[in-house]
Design a protein around this motif. Structure first.
Motif, mmCIF file in Angstrom:
data_model
loop_
_atom_site.group_PDB
_atom_site.id
_atom_site.type_symbol
_atom_site.label_atom_id
_atom_site.label_comp_id
_atom_site.label_asym_id
_atom_site.label_seq_id
_atom_site.Cartn_x
_atom_site.Cartn_y
_atom_site.Cartn_z
ATOM 1 N N LEU A 46 7.637 21.979 5.885
ATOM 2 C CA LEU A 46 7.335 20.614 6.307
ATOM 3 C C LEU A 46 6.026 20.532 7.079
ATOM 4 N N THR A 47 5.517 21.659 7.550
ATOM 5 C CA THR A 47 4.232 21.611 8.269
ATOM 6 C C THR A 47 3.070 21.309 7.331
ATOM 7 N N THR A 48 3.273 21.455 6.019
ATOM 8 C CA THR A 48 2.204 21.150 5.055
ATOM 9 C C THR A 48 2.212 19.678 4.648
ATOM 10 N N LEU A 49 3.133 18.910 5.213
ATOM 11 C CA LEU A 49 3.163 17.476 4.914
ATOM 12 C C LEU A 49 2.051 16.783 5.701
ATOM 13 N N PRO A 50 1.076 16.176 5.035
ATOM 14 C CA PRO A 50 -0.071 15.601 5.758
ATOM 15 C C PRO A 50 0.283 14.268 6.411
ATOM 16 N N GLU A 51 -0.633 13.776 7.216
ATOM 17 C CA GLU A 51 -0.496 12.430 7.762
ATOM 18 C C GLU A 51 -0.718 11.423 6.640
ATOM 19 N N ILE A 52 0.062 10.371 6.647
ATOM 20 C CA ILE A 52 0.032 9.397 5.546
ATOM 21 C C ILE A 52 -0.192 8.010 6.129
ATOM 22 N N ASP A 53 -1.099 7.276 5.517
ATOM 23 C CA ASP A 53 -1.383 5.892 5.922
ATOM 24 C C ASP A 53 -0.927 4.974 4.792
ATOM 25 N N ALA A 54 0.277 4.441 4.908
ATOM 26 C CA ALA A 54 0.822 3.607 3.833
ATOM 27 C C ALA A 54 1.970 2.749 4.366
ATOM 28 N N GLU A 55 2.216 1.620 3.673
ATOM 29 C CA GLU A 55 3.352 0.753 3.998
ATOM 30 C C GLU A 55 4.628 1.234 3.311
ATOM 31 N N ALA A 56 4.467 1.953 2.194
ATOM 32 C CA ALA A 56 5.603 2.458 1.433
ATOM 33 C C ALA A 56 5.275 3.860 0.946
ATOM 34 N N ILE A 57 6.287 4.716 0.862
ATOM 35 C CA ILE A 57 6.083 6.106 0.451
ATOM 36 C C ILE A 57 7.133 6.468 -0.592
ATOM 37 N N ARG A 102 0.880 -1.175 0.000
ATOM 38 C CA ARG A 102 0.000 0.000 0.000
ATOM 39 C C ARG A 102 0.918 1.227 0.000
ATOM 40 N N THR A 103 0.929 1.968 -1.104
ATOM 41 C CA THR A 103 1.944 2.985 -1.338
ATOM 42 C C THR A 103 1.332 4.370 -1.471
ATOM 43 N N ALA A 104 2.052 5.383 -1.001
ATOM 44 C CA ALA A 104 1.656 6.783 -1.139
ATOM 45 C C ALA A 104 2.740 7.530 -1.905
ATOM 46 N N LEU A 105 2.368 8.673 -2.468
ATOM 47 C CA LEU A 105 3.301 9.541 -3.185
ATOM 48 C C LEU A 105 3.304 10.920 -2.546
ATOM 49 N N VAL A 106 4.500 11.468 -2.332
ATOM 50 C CA VAL A 106 4.651 12.852 -1.902
ATOM 51 C C VAL A 106 5.375 13.609 -3.005
ATOM 52 N N THR A 107 4.747 14.687 -3.478
ATOM 53 C CA THR A 107 5.330 15.497 -4.540
ATOM 54 C C THR A 107 5.063 16.974 -4.224
ATOM 55 N N ASN A 108 5.377 17.842 -5.155
ATOM 56 C CA ASN A 108 5.141 19.268 -4.915
ATOM 57 C C ASN A 108 3.653 19.590 -4.941
ATOM 58 N N ASP A 109 3.284 20.565 -4.143
ATOM 59 C CA ASP A 109 1.903 21.037 -4.124
ATOM 60 C C ASP A 109 1.484 21.456 -5.539
ATOM 61 N N GLY A 154 0.633 16.594 -1.804
ATOM 62 C CA GLY A 154 1.517 17.692 -2.159
ATOM 63 C C GLY A 154 2.071 18.397 -0.936
ATOM 64 N N ILE A 155 3.278 18.950 -1.088
ATOM 65 C CA ILE A 155 3.911 19.690 -0.001
ATOM 66 C C ILE A 155 4.392 21.025 -0.550
ATOM 67 N N ARG A 156 4.270 22.089 0.253
ATOM 68 C CA ARG A 156 4.675 23.412 -0.193
ATOM 69 C C ARG A 156 6.197 23.511 -0.229
ATOM 70 N N GLY A 157 6.700 24.188 -1.262
ATOM 71 C CA GLY A 157 8.142 24.343 -1.461
ATOM 72 C C GLY A 157 8.471 24.034 -2.900
ATOM 73 N N ARG A 158 9.488 24.698 -3.418
ATOM 74 C CA ARG A 158 9.779 24.476 -4.848
ATOM 75 C C ARG A 158 11.253 24.746 -5.149
ATOM 76 N N ILE A 159 11.878 23.781 -5.786
ATOM 77 C CA ILE A 159 13.211 23.952 -6.365
ATOM 78 C C ILE A 159 13.032 24.160 -7.857
ATOM 79 N N GLY A 160 13.737 25.128 -8.439
ATOM 80 C CA GLY A 160 13.706 25.368 -9.871
ATOM 81 C C GLY A 160 15.021 24.988 -10.510
#
Length: 582
Positions: free
Chosen positions: A132-143, A74-81, A116-122
């Motif tokens: 990092l405060t915009t990173l939500p709680e995640i329910d997953a076995e893999a991220i 059960r996998t989740a993805l974290v990327t840019n907002d 999505g998480i706030r922040g951006r590299i160009g």
């Protein structure tokens, strides 16, 4: 090191193959693959008489099967907002060019687990600070973590991964800069998602394997990567996507070794099994590699041996379509019930049944399986067996053209290495069609993938992304490969590093596309290098054979058909070298 005891075990869907090499002698064994593959590995090692092993190498289909059957974590993805839809938007191309209603396979990660998480590299640095405060709680076995431009600057991605590992110590967290630090957002995110999705599955298997092999007195195995090199068990467990095509890669490595020993640096690898056929070009002694592969509709941007697969094998079903035209495959009779001639209840005709009726198979196969000719005749009633074999040969010729002619290679300058249970039956006919002068049939043709594990180097690939004019690039490594393209092009060609790099790119472009534009600027996209630790030398011998067609030869785990106009004998390494005599 010449006399070291080396063991290679390749786990397939039906059989687990083992090869033990000691003092030039090759011993082989096949055992049925059990539900728990670690049990099959131990059983195969015992069957081949493996004791006091100094080097143990292993190939597995665990990762491949888990992806194809969607049995990952059960996998989740974290990327840019704002980029949470990256896996779902894909490239907005059709799943099938001529079937507008055809659907893509669903992404491994549903949208509700894409965060999505706030922040951006160009391209030139940080555009927005990471929050990092915009990173939500995640329910997953893999991220999976895949942020914009992390291939240039991975500061944000590292911080997110550190935070996730602190919050979720039991989850398998993977960052894109660890797996595929390359541009193209969708492909990078897809590769990272695949790696995270498979992590708990392969890691669990490898830990069970480690315990089982230790209890059996075997050393911890090295694991075959898709690139044709070996990695430690810990490395494979950390990033299973690198071992996604472990089995086919091992076969090509074995074919390259056999061809080099026989004196043929250029060869086409031809592995025909019961369900499918894998082919690959070997140039200057090295298997050709590619840097992206589509696996069941999912792009995986990792180095892999450039194997092309078609649904044509010994068990492929032969049938007449609604218009009365002969068709072969891709449906297969599989291991159960198998071809009609196996006598296990199969009623539908297969390529193996056709070969039996043409007199190209012995009365009994290795392992004592007596073939039922009457059952084959009943199954093929109304179908010409010669036509069936010609049809499957045509499919395999097309596959060989894909890895040779379509890549700018002249097949007449290559030898054909035939292996797998059915490969040596068809090799000479394919060579005639493509005008190849030589066919090589290894002594261990039926278990060459396991032999390839014994002969494989340890290999760790790295990539650095540039995407800048070649003329302005800093000093490049002396060895490795460069991805190059003309400025404005969408895709690249891979050229070996070294002197006169621009001119060699122009030549490669002319060879592939028929033209070169030396007035256009060349862009450097990426540089690829590999840290290779060569395998200890392994010498092999085999039985002495002389063949002159037409003749059937029974080999270890395979059968060879030598038609009229072909003849040859074994070389000092046990490889049957067949040449055209007419």
């Amino acid at each position: 090191m010449q006399d070291m005891r080396a063991l290679g075990i390749d786990v397939g869907g039906t059989f687990t193959d083992a090869v033990l090499v000691e003092k030039g002698e090759v011993r082989v064994a096949k055992v049925p693959t059990a539900r728990s593959q670690d049990e099959s590995v131990v059983a195969a090692a015992a069957a081949v008489g493996a004791t006091k092993i100094e080097r143990f190498t292993h190939g597995t289909t665990i990762a491949t099967n888990a992806l194809l059957e969607r049995r990952g974590a059960r996998t989740a993805l974290v990327t840019n907002d704002g980029f949470e839809h990256v896996l779902h938007l894909r490239r907005q191309t059709r799943a099938h060019l001529y079937r507008p209603c055809a659907e893509h396979p669903p992404p491994l990660i549903p949208l509700e687990r894409c965060h999505g998480i706030r922040g951006r590299i160009g391209v030139d640095g940080e555009l927005e600070p990471l929050d990092l405060t915009t990173l939500p709680e995640i329910d997953a076995e893999a991220i999976a973590v895949s942020l914009l431009f992390s291939f240039r600057d991975d500061r944000h991605e590292r911080a997110v991964v550190e935070e996730l590992r602190a919050r979720h110590p039991d989850a398998h967290v993977v960052a894109s800069h660890e797996v595929a630090p390359e541009f193209r957002e969708y492909e990078r995110a897809s590769t990272t998602a695949v790696d995270a999705y498979l992590g708990p599955v392969l890691a669990g298997y490898l830990r069970a394997l480690e315990g089982a092999t230790r209890a059996a007195g075997l050393p911890t195995p090295l694991v075959m990567r898709s690139s044709g090199g070996l990695a430690s068990l810990d490395e494979a467990a950390a990033h299973p996507a690198f071992a996604l095509l472990s089995g086919p890669a091992a076969g090509v490595v074995g074919a390259a070794r056999v061809a080099r020993l026989a004196g043929f640096p250029n060869a086409l690898s031809f592995d025909m099994g019961g369900t499918s056929t894998d082919v690959c070009a070997i140039v200057d002694g090295q298997a050709r590699r590619e840097h992206e592969r589509n696996v069941d509709g999912l792009p995986v941007r990792l180095p892999t041996v450039a194997v092309h697969t078609v649904g044509a094998g010994g068990g492929s079903i032969v049938r007449l379509d609604e218009g009365g035209a002969l068709r072969v495959g891709p449906e297969s009779a599989g291991a159960h019930p198998g071809p009609a001639c196996y006598g296990h209840g199969g009623l539908r005709p297969t390529v193996t049944d056709a070969n039996l009726l043409l007199g190209r198979l012995p009365a009994a196969l290795p392992g004592g399986l007596v073939l039922d000719r009457a059952a084959a005749e009943r199954a093929l009633d109304g179908i010409d067996p010669a036509a069936a074999v010609e049809m499957v040969d045509a499919e395999m010729v097309r596959a060989l053209r894909v890895v040779s002619v379509e890549q700018g290679l002249d097949p007449r300058e290559f030898a054909l290495v035939a292996f797998g249970g059915a490969g040596p039956l068809h090799a000479c006919a394919l060579a005639d069609e493509l005008d190849l002068p030589t066919v090589l049939v290894p002594a261990a043709a039926g278990v060459l993938s396991a032999f390839g594990l014994v002969a494989a180097d340890e290999r760790r690939d790295t990539v650095r992304t540039y995407v800048e004019p070649l003329a302005g690039a800093r000093e490049l490594p002396s060895e490795g490969e460069a991805d190059l393209r003309y400025a404005g092009q969408s895709f690249e060609l891979t050229v070996p590093l070294g002197a006169d790099l621009p001119e060699r790119f122009h030549a490669a472009h002319a060879s592939r596309y028929g033209y070169a534009d030396r007035s256009r600027a060349v862009e450097l996209v990426a540089v690829r290098t590999a840290d290779v630790r060569a395998a200890p030398p392994v010498s092999v011998t085999g039985p002495s054979l002389v063949a002159s067609g037409p003749q059937v030869l029974e080999l270890d785990g395979a059968t060879a058909w030598v038609p009229a106009g072909w003849a040859g004998e074994t070389d000092p390494h046990g490889t049957l070298v067949l040449r055209r005599t007419r």
